[in-house]
Design a protein around this motif. Structure first.
Motif, mmCIF file in Angstrom:
data_model
loop_
_atom_site.group_PDB
_atom_site.id
_atom_site.type_symbol
_atom_site.label_atom_id
_atom_site.label_comp_id
_atom_site.label_asym_id
_atom_site.label_seq_id
_atom_site.Cartn_x
_atom_site.Cartn_y
_atom_site.Cartn_z
ATOM 1 N N GLU A 251 0.824 -1.205 0.000
ATOM 2 C CA GLU A 251 0.000 0.000 0.000
ATOM 3 C C GLU A 251 0.862 1.260 0.000
ATOM 4 O OE1 GLU A 251 -3.442 2.121 2.792
ATOM 5 O OE2 GLU A 251 -3.004 -0.013 3.013
ATOM 6 N N ASP A 252 1.932 1.254 0.795
ATOM 7 C CA ASP A 252 2.831 2.416 0.824
ATOM 8 C C ASP A 252 3.537 2.604 -0.514
ATOM 9 O OD1 ASP A 252 2.169 3.135 3.362
ATOM 10 O OD2 ASP A 252 4.172 2.891 4.218
ATOM 11 N N VAL A 253 3.999 1.501 -1.118
ATOM 12 C CA VAL A 253 4.667 1.605 -2.422
ATOM 13 C C VAL A 253 3.705 2.182 -3.459
ATOM 14 C CG1 VAL A 253 5.760 0.322 -4.304
ATOM 15 C CG2 VAL A 253 6.288 -0.265 -1.927
ATOM 16 N N ALA A 254 2.457 1.744 -3.438
ATOM 17 C CA ALA A 254 1.456 2.273 -4.367
ATOM 18 C C ALA A 254 1.213 3.757 -4.116
ATOM 19 C CB ALA A 254 0.154 1.488 -4.242
ATOM 20 N N ASP A 255 1.201 4.162 -2.847
ATOM 21 C CA ASP A 255 1.014 5.582 -2.527
ATOM 22 C C ASP A 255 2.176 6.423 -3.044
ATOM 23 O OD1 ASP A 255 -1.382 5.058 -1.284
ATOM 24 O OD2 ASP A 255 -0.571 5.095 0.760
ATOM 25 N N ILE A 256 3.402 5.911 -2.882
ATOM 26 C CA ILE A 256 4.573 6.642 -3.377
ATOM 27 C C ILE A 256 4.526 6.734 -4.897
ATOM 28 C CG2 ILE A 256 7.090 6.705 -3.498
ATOM 29 C CD1 ILE A 256 7.135 5.178 -0.839
ATOM 30 N N GLN A 257 4.145 5.652 -5.549
ATOM 31 C CA GLN A 257 4.024 5.686 -7.005
ATOM 32 C C GLN A 257 3.020 6.752 -7.442
ATOM 33 O OE1 GLN A 257 1.867 2.537 -9.005
ATOM 34 N NE2 GLN A 257 3.421 2.426 -10.627
ATOM 35 N N GLN A 258 1.906 6.853 -6.742
ATOM 36 C CA GLN A 258 0.913 7.863 -7.087
ATOM 37 C C GLN A 258 1.492 9.266 -6.955
ATOM 38 O OE1 GLN A 258 -2.052 7.650 -8.471
ATOM 39 N NE2 GLN A 258 -2.214 9.886 -8.421
ATOM 40 N N VAL A 259 2.294 9.492 -5.920
ATOM 41 C CA VAL A 259 2.953 10.789 -5.759
ATOM 42 C C VAL A 259 3.858 11.077 -6.951
ATOM 43 C CG1 VAL A 259 4.613 12.104 -4.379
ATOM 44 C CG2 VAL A 259 2.820 10.764 -3.239
ATOM 45 N N PHE A 260 4.590 10.066 -7.394
ATOM 46 C CA PHE A 260 5.532 10.267 -8.496
ATOM 47 C C PHE A 260 4.826 10.557 -9.820
ATOM 48 C CE2 PHE A 260 8.933 9.149 -5.770
ATOM 49 C CZ PHE A 260 10.106 9.527 -6.413
ATOM 50 N N THR A 261 3.573 10.153 -9.955
ATOM 51 C CA THR A 261 2.847 10.496 -11.185
ATOM 52 C C THR A 261 2.552 11.991 -11.253
ATOM 53 O OG1 THR A 261 0.638 10.118 -10.220
ATOM 54 C CG2 THR A 261 1.746 8.221 -11.241
ATOM 55 N N THR A 262 2.652 12.685 -10.114
ATOM 56 C CA THR A 262 2.366 14.122 -10.071
ATOM 57 C C THR A 262 3.627 14.972 -10.070
ATOM 58 O OG1 THR A 262 2.367 14.308 -7.640
ATOM 59 C CG2 THR A 262 0.332 13.558 -8.692
ATOM 60 N N LEU A 263 4.803 14.347 -9.959
ATOM 61 C CA LEU A 263 6.057 15.084 -9.834
ATOM 62 C C LEU A 263 6.819 15.120 -11.149
ATOM 63 C CD1 LEU A 263 7.415 13.719 -6.420
ATOM 64 C CD2 LEU A 263 6.140 15.839 -6.836
ATOM 65 N N GLU A 264 7.451 16.242 -11.406
ATOM 66 C CA GLU A 264 8.348 16.362 -12.545
ATOM 67 C C GLU A 264 9.774 16.418 -12.012
ATOM 68 O OE1 GLU A 264 5.996 18.452 -16.127
ATOM 69 O OE2 GLU A 264 6.456 19.826 -14.472
ATOM 70 N N ILE A 265 10.307 15.253 -11.733
ATOM 71 C CA ILE A 265 11.675 15.107 -11.263
ATOM 72 C C ILE A 265 12.303 13.941 -12.011
ATOM 73 C CG2 ILE A 265 11.181 16.026 -8.957
ATOM 74 C CD1 ILE A 265 11.200 13.208 -7.893
ATOM 75 N N ARG A 266 13.625 13.857 -11.959
ATOM 76 C CA ARG A 266 14.334 12.738 -12.554
ATOM 77 C C ARG A 266 15.033 11.971 -11.449
ATOM 78 N NH1 ARG A 266 11.110 13.330 -15.351
ATOM 79 N NH2 ARG A 266 11.004 13.691 -17.593
ATOM 80 N N MET A 267 14.646 10.704 -11.317
ATOM 81 C CA MET A 267 15.041 9.857 -10.197
ATOM 82 C C MET A 267 16.276 9.046 -10.572
ATOM 83 S SD MET A 267 13.943 9.052 -7.129
ATOM 84 C CE MET A 267 14.028 7.752 -5.900
ATOM 85 N N VAL A 268 17.399 9.704 -10.766
ATOM 86 C CA VAL A 268 18.629 9.015 -11.136
ATOM 87 C C VAL A 268 19.357 8.577 -9.863
ATOM 88 C CG1 VAL A 268 20.860 9.213 -12.299
ATOM 89 C CG2 VAL A 268 18.837 10.346 -13.262
ATOM 90 N N GLY A 269 19.512 7.278 -9.691
ATOM 91 C CA GLY A 269 20.266 6.769 -8.548
ATOM 92 C C GLY A 269 19.488 6.671 -7.259
ATOM 93 N N GLY A 270 18.219 7.064 -7.257
ATOM 94 C CA GLY A 270 17.431 6.982 -6.038
ATOM 95 C C GLY A 270 16.950 5.569 -5.780
ATOM 96 N N SER A 271 16.610 5.289 -4.529
ATOM 97 C CA SER A 271 16.221 3.935 -4.144
ATOM 98 C C SER A 271 14.917 3.926 -3.372
ATOM 99 C CB SER A 271 17.297 3.286 -3.265
ATOM 100 O OG SER A 271 18.473 3.011 -3.980
ATOM 101 N N LEU A 272 14.217 2.822 -3.519
ATOM 102 C CA LEU A 272 13.112 2.485 -2.643
ATOM 103 C C LEU A 272 13.711 1.686 -1.491
ATOM 104 C CD1 LEU A 272 9.967 2.564 -2.376
ATOM 105 C CD2 LEU A 272 9.956 0.324 -3.490
ATOM 106 N N PHE A 273 13.533 2.167 -0.283
ATOM 107 C CA PHE A 273 14.182 1.598 0.900
ATOM 108 C C PHE A 273 13.100 1.010 1.793
ATOM 109 C CE2 PHE A 273 16.954 2.216 4.805
ATOM 110 C CZ PHE A 273 17.985 1.393 4.369
ATOM 111 N N ILE A 274 13.076 -0.303 1.916
ATOM 112 C CA ILE A 274 12.052 -1.003 2.685
ATOM 113 C C ILE A 274 12.701 -1.682 3.890
ATOM 114 C CG2 ILE A 274 10.321 -2.835 2.664
ATOM 115 C CD1 ILE A 274 9.976 -2.333 -0.340
ATOM 116 N N ILE A 275 12.159 -1.419 5.063
ATOM 117 C CA ILE A 275 12.643 -2.035 6.297
ATOM 118 C C ILE A 275 11.454 -2.703 6.981
ATOM 119 C CG2 ILE A 275 13.888 -1.671 8.460
ATOM 120 C CD1 ILE A 275 14.587 1.146 7.357
ATOM 121 N N TYR A 276 11.636 -3.918 7.473
ATOM 122 C CA TYR A 276 10.591 -4.513 8.312
ATOM 123 C C TYR A 276 11.238 -5.297 9.442
ATOM 124 C CZ TYR A 276 11.015 -9.148 5.985
ATOM 125 O OH TYR A 276 11.455 -10.360 5.502
#
Length: 317
Positions: free
Chosen positions: A209-234
């Motif tokens: 659910e959180d990953v889907a929420d972040i993806q939705q945010v990225f559909t609204t942003l005009e940025i270039r995600m070079v080298g960035g990471s999705l960081f998941i901890i549990y």
């Protein structure tokens, strides 16, 4: 701001930790994005999914000639005095929230996002190398690469670290196996890695659910995600993961209700979160007004969601 002795993180994220704080070298573009996250309304929706930026820290001093090398291999620094002719050092660091701090046994995934691994400052020779790396790994086809991860062994209570070389060695068809290794199902008497099914499944659903929420945010942003990471901890500790998820469920159920003083818990007595999902590493990320969303990053989110869906289905089935 005072920061005591630091240690290097065992996880894939770079920097040095001091309890709840992470200290890392200042890089101009990353500092700019972190500052914008504090005040720019364009990035407001992304803010909850990033580590809190707490400012910068400047350490100043002179090389201590009587102790030039400290026990941990660093440079010995003594306080500045009037002898300005001696070698002078200034070290500036960014100070961020250490998102691994609340976890007793953090299982960690660093998934590099995007199909393009270079930015506009990269030399032509390195651009060709980076294009080859993207094509030879899962990055170009899927928009994601499993940069590295750690999963605790329940028998030893120690993390088993899978290095970056693993992510560079696998193809897109190997990604489901990687996700299985990151999210194993533990069996009694806790002789293997992984949480029990009844704990892991709700955590996986919530992570998705959180990953889907972040993806939705990225559909609204005009940025270039070079080298960035999705960081998941549990959380890998069975009792702590279960208690943390129960607490999360109760907090969500009580959202909006008035809190009473006699119900306030001591912060140290609260279980940590069962999981956290963040976007990290803004070293090469740039604002890109007029260029539209980053399709490579969005492809990466799609891939992660499909992998999580498949893992959930395999456990439920």
């Amino acid at each position: 701001m005072e920061i005591g002795p630091t240690q290097t993180l065992n996880s894939q994220v770079g920097g040095h930790t001091d309890g709840s704080l992470l200290r890392k070298a200042v890089l101009p573009r990353e500092l700019e994005i972190c500052q914008k996250l504090l005040y720019d309304p364009v990035l407001e929706a992304l803010r909850p999914f990033t580590a809190k930026f707490l400012g910068t820290l400047k350490l100043e001093g002179e090389v201590d000639q009587s102790n030039p090398i400290t026990a941990n291999g660093g440079i010995g620094i003594k306080p500045i005095d009037d002898h300005k002719d001696e070698l002078f050092w200034t070290i500036q660091s960014m100070v961020l929230e250490n998102v691994t701090y609340p976890f007793l046994k953090p299982n960690i995934l660093d998934a590099k996002l995007g199909t393009i691994l270079h930015d506009e400052t990269t030399s032509p020779e390195k651009v060709e190398r980076m294009k080859k790396t993207a094509g030879d790994t899962s990055s170009f086809e899927t928009g994601v690469r499993l940069t590295g991860f750690q999963v605790h062994d329940n028998a030893t209570s120690l993390p088993v670290i899978t290095p970056k070389s693993y992510g560079k060695s696998i193809k897109p068809s190997d990604l489901p196996d990687g996700i299985l290794r990151i999210f194993p199902v533990g069996q009694a008497p806790r002789s293997s890695s992984g949480l029990p099914k009844q704990t892991l499944l709700p955590i996986l659903h919530a992570i998705r659910e959180d990953v889907a929420d972040i993806q939705q945010v990225f559909t609204t942003l005009e940025i270039r995600m070079v080298g960035g990471s999705l960081f998941i901890i549990y959380e890998a500790d069975w009792a702590r993961a279960d208690n943390g998820f129960q607490r999360l469920w109760l907090d969500e159920g009580n959202e909006g209700e008035e809190e009473h003083e006699d119900e306030d818990d001591d912060e140290d007595d609260r279980p940590g979160p069962p999981f956290v999902v963040k976007i990290i590493d803004f070293t090469h990320i740039r604002m890109a007004p007029g260029e539209g969303p980053d399709e490579g990053a969005l492809l990466g989110f799609d891939t992660v969601l499909r992998l999580l869906d498949a893992r959930i289905a395999s456990i439920e089935g």
